[in-house]
Design a protein around this motif. Structure first.
Motif, mmCIF file in Angstrom:
data_model
loop_
_atom_site.group_PDB
_atom_site.id
_atom_site.type_symbol
_atom_site.label_atom_id
_atom_site.label_comp_id
_atom_site.label_asym_id
_atom_site.label_seq_id
_atom_site.Cartn_x
_atom_site.Cartn_y
_atom_site.Cartn_z
ATOM 1 N N ASP A 164 0.822 -1.212 0.000
ATOM 2 C CA ASP A 164 0.000 0.000 0.000
ATOM 3 C C ASP A 164 0.859 1.266 0.000
ATOM 4 O OD1 ASP A 164 -2.417 1.289 -0.107
ATOM 5 O OD2 ASP A 164 -2.632 1.428 2.069
ATOM 6 N N VAL A 165 1.700 1.372 -1.041
ATOM 7 C CA VAL A 165 2.590 2.524 -1.142
ATOM 8 C C VAL A 165 2.203 3.446 -2.299
ATOM 9 C CG1 VAL A 165 4.574 1.449 -0.023
ATOM 10 C CG2 VAL A 165 4.218 1.121 -2.483
ATOM 11 N N GLY A 166 0.989 3.314 -2.829
ATOM 12 C CA GLY A 166 0.488 4.224 -3.847
ATOM 13 C C GLY A 166 1.089 4.046 -5.219
ATOM 14 N N ILE A 167 1.624 2.853 -5.525
ATOM 15 C CA ILE A 167 2.258 2.564 -6.815
ATOM 16 C C ILE A 167 1.420 1.544 -7.572
ATOM 17 C CG2 ILE A 167 4.260 1.445 -7.897
ATOM 18 C CD1 ILE A 167 5.984 2.656 -5.717
ATOM 19 N N SER A 168 1.335 1.704 -8.889
ATOM 20 C CA SER A 168 0.704 0.695 -9.735
ATOM 21 C C SER A 168 1.702 0.248 -10.793
ATOM 22 C CB SER A 168 -0.557 1.244 -10.407
ATOM 23 O OG SER A 168 -0.232 2.280 -11.312
ATOM 24 N N ILE A 169 1.658 -1.039 -11.131
ATOM 25 C CA ILE A 169 2.589 -1.636 -12.092
ATOM 26 C C ILE A 169 1.968 -1.581 -13.482
ATOM 27 C CG2 ILE A 169 3.936 -3.674 -12.666
ATOM 28 C CD1 ILE A 169 4.651 -2.347 -10.000
ATOM 29 N N SER A 170 2.694 -0.989 -14.427
ATOM 30 C CA SER A 170 2.192 -0.889 -15.799
ATOM 31 C C SER A 170 2.602 -2.090 -16.635
ATOM 32 C CB SER A 170 2.704 0.396 -16.460
ATOM 33 O OG SER A 170 2.272 1.526 -15.741
ATOM 34 N N SER A 171 3.850 -2.480 -16.564
ATOM 35 C CA SER A 171 4.324 -3.617 -17.360
ATOM 36 C C SER A 171 5.588 -4.187 -16.745
ATOM 37 C CB SER A 171 4.587 -3.212 -18.819
ATOM 38 O OG SER A 171 5.662 -2.301 -18.890
ATOM 39 N N VAL A 172 5.869 -5.438 -17.122
ATOM 40 C CA VAL A 172 7.066 -6.148 -16.664
ATOM 41 C C VAL A 172 7.715 -6.788 -17.887
ATOM 42 C CG1 VAL A 172 7.897 -8.113 -15.346
ATOM 43 C CG2 VAL A 172 6.240 -6.567 -14.333
ATOM 44 N N LYS A 173 9.000 -6.593 -18.064
ATOM 45 C CA LYS A 173 9.686 -7.119 -19.239
ATOM 46 C C LYS A 173 11.026 -7.729 -18.852
ATOM 47 C CE LYS A 173 10.416 -7.686 -23.671
ATOM 48 N NZ LYS A 173 9.596 -8.634 -24.466
ATOM 49 N N LEU A 174 11.174 -9.032 -19.156
ATOM 50 C CA LEU A 174 12.471 -9.678 -18.969
ATOM 51 C C LEU A 174 13.442 -9.165 -20.029
ATOM 52 C CD1 LEU A 174 11.616 -13.421 -18.236
ATOM 53 C CD2 LEU A 174 12.885 -11.884 -16.752
ATOM 54 N N GLN A 175 14.608 -8.730 -19.608
ATOM 55 C CA GLN A 175 15.608 -8.243 -20.549
ATOM 56 C C GLN A 175 16.483 -9.380 -21.060
ATOM 57 O OE1 GLN A 175 13.942 -5.394 -21.075
ATOM 58 N NE2 GLN A 175 15.938 -4.508 -21.483
ATOM 59 N N ASP A 176 17.236 -9.991 -20.177
ATOM 60 C CA ASP A 176 18.118 -11.103 -20.542
ATOM 61 C C ASP A 176 17.997 -12.190 -19.497
ATOM 62 O OD1 ASP A 176 19.314 -10.027 -22.903
ATOM 63 O OD2 ASP A 176 20.508 -8.702 -21.645
ATOM 64 N N VAL A 177 17.914 -13.437 -19.991
ATOM 65 C CA VAL A 177 18.006 -14.609 -19.127
ATOM 66 C C VAL A 177 19.083 -15.490 -19.742
ATOM 67 C CG1 VAL A 177 16.835 -16.584 -18.125
ATOM 68 C CG2 VAL A 177 15.565 -14.471 -18.508
ATOM 69 N N GLU A 178 20.184 -15.638 -19.048
ATOM 70 C CA GLU A 178 21.311 -16.383 -19.626
ATOM 71 C C GLU A 178 21.980 -17.221 -18.554
ATOM 72 O OE1 GLU A 178 24.398 -12.608 -19.295
ATOM 73 O OE2 GLU A 178 23.766 -13.338 -21.257
ATOM 74 N N LEU A 179 22.839 -18.125 -19.004
ATOM 75 C CA LEU A 179 23.576 -19.003 -18.110
ATOM 76 C C LEU A 179 24.813 -18.281 -17.564
ATOM 77 C CD1 LEU A 179 23.176 -22.158 -20.311
ATOM 78 C CD2 LEU A 179 22.052 -21.738 -18.135
ATOM 79 N N PRO A 180 25.353 -18.746 -16.422
ATOM 80 C CA PRO A 180 26.373 -17.961 -15.722
ATOM 81 C C PRO A 180 27.743 -17.909 -16.394
ATOM 82 C CG PRO A 180 25.943 -20.020 -14.581
ATOM 83 C CD PRO A 180 24.908 -19.898 -15.633
ATOM 84 N N ASN A 181 28.129 -18.938 -17.194
ATOM 85 C CA ASN A 181 29.452 -18.900 -17.818
ATOM 86 C C ASN A 181 29.423 -19.602 -19.171
ATOM 87 O OD1 ASN A 181 30.028 -21.823 -17.357
ATOM 88 N ND2 ASN A 181 29.998 -21.182 -15.211
ATOM 89 N N GLU A 182 30.517 -19.452 -19.912
ATOM 90 C CA GLU A 182 30.582 -19.939 -21.294
ATOM 91 C C GLU A 182 30.520 -21.459 -21.358
ATOM 92 O OE1 GLU A 182 30.461 -19.770 -25.241
ATOM 93 O OE2 GLU A 182 30.393 -18.063 -23.858
ATOM 94 N N GLU A 183 31.138 -22.139 -20.435
ATOM 95 C CA GLU A 183 31.133 -23.605 -20.447
ATOM 96 C C GLU A 183 29.715 -24.149 -20.278
ATOM 97 O OE1 GLU A 183 33.254 -27.363 -18.102
ATOM 98 O OE2 GLU A 183 33.751 -25.293 -17.587
ATOM 99 N N VAL A 184 28.985 -23.573 -19.340
ATOM 100 C CA VAL A 184 27.603 -24.006 -19.124
ATOM 101 C C VAL A 184 26.747 -23.663 -20.341
ATOM 102 C CG1 VAL A 184 25.568 -23.723 -17.667
ATOM 103 C CG2 VAL A 184 27.832 -23.781 -16.629
ATOM 104 N N ARG A 185 26.985 -22.482 -20.942
ATOM 105 C CA ARG A 185 26.222 -22.105 -22.134
ATOM 106 C C ARG A 185 26.457 -23.100 -23.267
ATOM 107 N NH1 ARG A 185 28.631 -16.912 -21.202
ATOM 108 N NH2 ARG A 185 27.302 -15.619 -19.873
#
Length: 320
Positions: free
Chosen positions: A173-194
């Motif tokens: 109850d802090v007077g804020i409303s959410i308009s949209s949510v967008k994932l930017q990047d979802v990636e693996l932690p290092n090159e070997e795992v990728r």
């Protein structure tokens, strides 16, 4: 200078100051992009969202707090400022539901919809929003599979994060409303795992391709088999109908012959014998002899007829 004149000047000076304060603090303007909150003796009185010139009681009786109506962006996991991108991998590292580590960052679009609550229900509403975003994203990623987070499940994850984040913000109850949510990047932690994940993904795609090809071949062969089955059934139905009709015709013919046989048995018996011989031996020459049948007779009449023309031809040549 007498004391009376000093008091008068002091009173005039004080009056001018008071009138100045009253004149300067009794009106305020609200821009198109702003909204305001009126405070009466430090207590929230009314919210003003209509743009233009407005009047109020002078300070310190009433005061005004102005806030923007624009849409703000919360950058979670990174910061982009003056064309420079700064990442915070420790904040974006989280575990998926199938126990894989991914790095996920997000942008949240939000607005101030209740200025009074935004100003006075929390010390730092933006910090609350940031923490709620982190909790919501970690919760949804923690219940999702890594394939969904990295590939086709991003839209569903975004929708679930927005729903959970909206619920938390309403609860705070802090007077804020959410308009949209967008994932930017979802990636693996290092090159070997990728690289390992890419190999697994390629193998899965190859498997799906082979399965699709097998299903396509199966469907094709199934359709061909269905067509052959229908053709055989149709042919069998046609044969059955033809045999039934033929049997009906044979029965009708037999009944007709039987009726004639009852009328003249001897004649009908001879007729049947002759017809049977004609059907069994269609090319045979049949001769009916009126004797006792004890002597076998041979009549090469047809061969003699076939040989007659050449013989006559030879005779004519001799005559010449």
């Amino acid at each position: 200078m007498s004391l009376r004149r000093l008091l008068v000047l002091t009173g005039l000076g004080f009056g001018v100051i008071v009138l100045g304060i009253v004149g300067l603090t009794s009106w305020y303007t609200v821009d198109e992009s702003d909204q305001a909150v009126i405070l009466t003796l430090g207590k929230v009185d009314t919210a003003v969202i209509e743009p233009g010139l407005h009047f109020k009681l002078p300070w310190p009786i009433q005061d005004v707090e102005k806030l923007s109506k624009e849409t703000f962006s919360l950058q979670f996991g990174y910061e982009e400022k003056d064309g420079t991108l700064k990442e915070f991998p420790e904040e974006t590292k989280m575990i998926t539901g199938d126990e894989n580590i991914v790095l996920a960052d997000m942008v949240v679009q939000w607005r101030i919809t209740e200025p009074a609550k935004y100003l006075y229900n929390a010390i730092d509403p933006q910090e609350i929003l940031y923490n709620a975003t982190s909790a919501s994203l970690r919760s949804i990623i923690g219940s999702s599979k890594i394939d969904d987070a990295l590939t086709s499940g991003k839209a569903e994850i975004e929708a679930e994060v927005r729903e959970l984040l909206t619920t938390l913000i309403e609860k705070y109850d802090v007077g804020i409303s959410i308009s949209s949510v967008k994932l930017q990047d979802v990636e693996l932690p290092n090159e070997e795992v990728r690289r390992a994940f890419t190999n697994v993904t390629d193998a899965r795609e190859t498997m799906n391709t082979k399965i699709n090809e097998a299903n396509k071949y199966y469907n094709k062969r199934s359709q061909e088999a269905e067509g052959e089955k229908d053709a055989l059934i149709s042919k069998a139905e046609g044969d059955r109908t033809a045999r039934i009709e033929q049997a009906k015709g044979d029965v009708a013919r037999f009944n007709a012959l039987y009726s004639e046989y009852v009328k003249a048995p001897d004649i009908m018996r001879k007729r049947l014998v002759l017809e049977t011989l004609e059907s069994v031996l269609p090319h045979a020459e049949i001769y009916i002899m009126n004797d006792d049948g004890n002597t076998m007779k041979y009549f090469p009449i047809r061969p003699m007829e076939k040989q007659a023309p050449p013989a006559q031809a030879e005779g004519s040549e001799k005559n010449e």
